[in-house]
Design an enzyme around this catalytic site. Structure first.
Site, PDB file in Angstrom:
ATOM      1  CG  HIS A 170      28.985  -3.810  13.804  1.00  0.00           C
ATOM      2  ND1 HIS A 170      28.408  -4.461  12.714  1.00  0.00           N
ATOM      3  CD2 HIS A 170      28.242  -2.369  13.067  1.00  0.00           C
ATOM      4  CE1 HIS A 170      27.134  -3.468  12.036  1.00  0.00           C
ATOM      5  NE2 HIS A 170      26.931  -2.031  12.374  1.00  0.00           N
ATOM      6  CG  HIS A 203      26.804  -7.782  18.263  1.00  0.00           C
ATOM      7  ND1 HIS A 203      26.159  -9.104  18.104  1.00  0.00           N
ATOM      8  CD2 HIS A 203      27.094  -6.785  17.758  1.00  0.00           C
ATOM      9  CE1 HIS A 203      26.156  -8.091  16.747  1.00  0.00           C
ATOM     10  NE2 HIS A 203      26.451  -7.249  16.865  1.00  0.00           N
TER      11      HIS A 203
END
Length: 423
Positions: free
Chosen positions: A200, A294
């Site tokens: 992303h 993340h």
């Protein structure tokens, strides 16, 4: 007794020898105020009146330029710094959960997951139309010199995202033994723990930088209209302009450019507004990725890869002369260069006696309020002006005036010396 007034515009279609056709009987210059622009000679044509709609569109374009063309080097530094700082804080101090923390939020589902598709939706037509215009309708040059940039950017997007998946599958493991692959582990309802480089963050930064670079042809795009108008005037009056970037185009290229610019500019502006809005959305979604998804190292590595890819292509590869594809904005003419309005400096010997009495390198002028305004240009390099307009229109005229002033000044000095000797 009052006599009959003479008409302001006698009948120019009268017979030869009649008073109305005689130049001696005219009390005005032939042609008059109703002479058409195409008949005028010796003066540059002025721009057409700007409509309210055009002013509003240009205002929106200006705001979009301010947004998308924010200092790119500084933006890259902010990307890296934010990825590190915000991610470190998020690893140790969890941020409050918001709508953007949900992986099924509207923006994540319909924009980020297909982010490269949205980017191509705006970039591809913008690149094709703008490049086709500045190459004067040369579709072969457009396809060979400009379109490959999109192919290269798509290749890097595909290569890096696939590599991230390979790394995660190769160096990860399932929370439950007996599952060797990520797909089988997830299908069974278990968790797969691995080094998941943030795809992303990579897609958002990569897309933002591509949008910024590919939008650069819009810079000074409005000047093309002025260049076309001035070059048409120069060619109709057989004048040679050493500054107009269109002077090297042949007549066919000029016609193509004039037609394409008029037809495609509204579409190009609309696409640019969409690109600016999309780039702003990517920045907002990147903040959400920094906050909620993340680990820090995974996001920083993906950001570094995206920035290195951008630097290699748009800062090293494309600007290198002789290599294809070319940088955005390159075409059959160069319209993004600043053209000096007065391309020569005033000779130092043009300075008058008043100039020698000024102190410092900055000269002063008097503004409308009667206060001294500093120009920032040494007095001996200022161009003589009258009512704000330069007195000279060519270097030859300036040099002739300089020589005349210098000879006159030398004559006065000799007269003063002669008077001193006689006294």
């Amino acid at each position: 007794m009052a006599t009959k007034r003479r008409p302001l515009r006698p009948n120019l279609g009268g017979t030869a020898g009649s008073p109305s056709s005689s130049g001696s009987n005219m009390n005005f210059r032939p042609g008059g105020p109703d002479i058409t622009r195409s008949e005028a000679r010796g003066t540059r044509p002025t721009a057409a009146p700007t409509s309210i709609r055009e002013i509003l569109v240009m205002g929106v374009i200006h705001l979009c330029k301010k947004t998308i063309f924010f200092n790119t080097d500084l933006k890259v530094a902010l990307y890296l710094g934010s990825l590190f700082v915000i991610s470190v804080i998020g690893d140790f101090v969890p941020f409050p959960k918001t709508y953007f923390a949900r992986s099924d939020n509207l923006f994540n589902q319909y924009f980020v997951k297909i982010g490269w598709g949205w980017t191509l939706l705006f970039v591809v037509p913008f690149l094709v139309l703008s490049a086709y215009t500045i190459t004067c309708g040369d579709h072969k040059r457009m396809l060979r010199h400009h379109f490959p940039r999109i192919v290269i950017a798509t290749f890097f997007w595909f290569f890096w995202t696939k590599l991230f998946n390979v790394v995660e599958n190769s160096y990860g493991r399932c929370t439950t033994k007996g599952y060797a692959t990520k797909s089988s582990c997830l299908k069974a309802g278990h968790l797969w723990k691995g080094f998941d480089i943030s795809g992303h963050a990579f897609i958002l930064i990569h897309s933002s930088l591509v949008l910024i670079e590919e939008a650069r042809p819009i810079i000074r795009w409005e000047t093309i209209k002025e260049h076309i108008r001035n070059e048409r005037h120069n060619r109709s009056t057989a004048e040679n302009s050493g500054t107009n970037p269109l002077r090297t185009l042949n007549e066919e290229q000029m016609r193509s450019l004039q037609f394409l610019y008029k037809r495609l500019t509204p579409i190009i502006r609309t696409l640019f507004i969409g690109m600016a809005a999309l780039q702003l959305l990517w920045d907002i979604m990147l903040v959400g990725t920094m906050l909620y998804y993340h680990r820090m190292i995974e996001k920083v590595i993906s950001g570094i890869i995206a920035i290195l890819t951008w630097y290699f292509t748009y800062r090293f590869w494309y600007p290198t002369p002789g290599l294809l594809p070319e940088a955005p904005g390159n075409g059959s003419f160069s319209y993004q260069r600043e053209i000096p309005t007065f391309p020569f400096k005033r000779p130092s010997h043009l300075s008058t006696g008043a100039a020698t009495t000024s102190s410092g390198s900055n000269s002063s002028r008097t503004n409308l309020n009667g206060k001294a305004a500093t120009t920032g240009v040494p007095r001996d390099q200022q161009i003589p002006t009258f009512m704000g307009m330069p007195l000279f229109t060519s270097p030859k005229a300036a040099s002739a005036a300089a020589n005349l002033l210098m000879s006159d000044q030398q004559k006065r000095e000799r007269d003063r010396e002669q008077q001193t000797l006689e006294s």
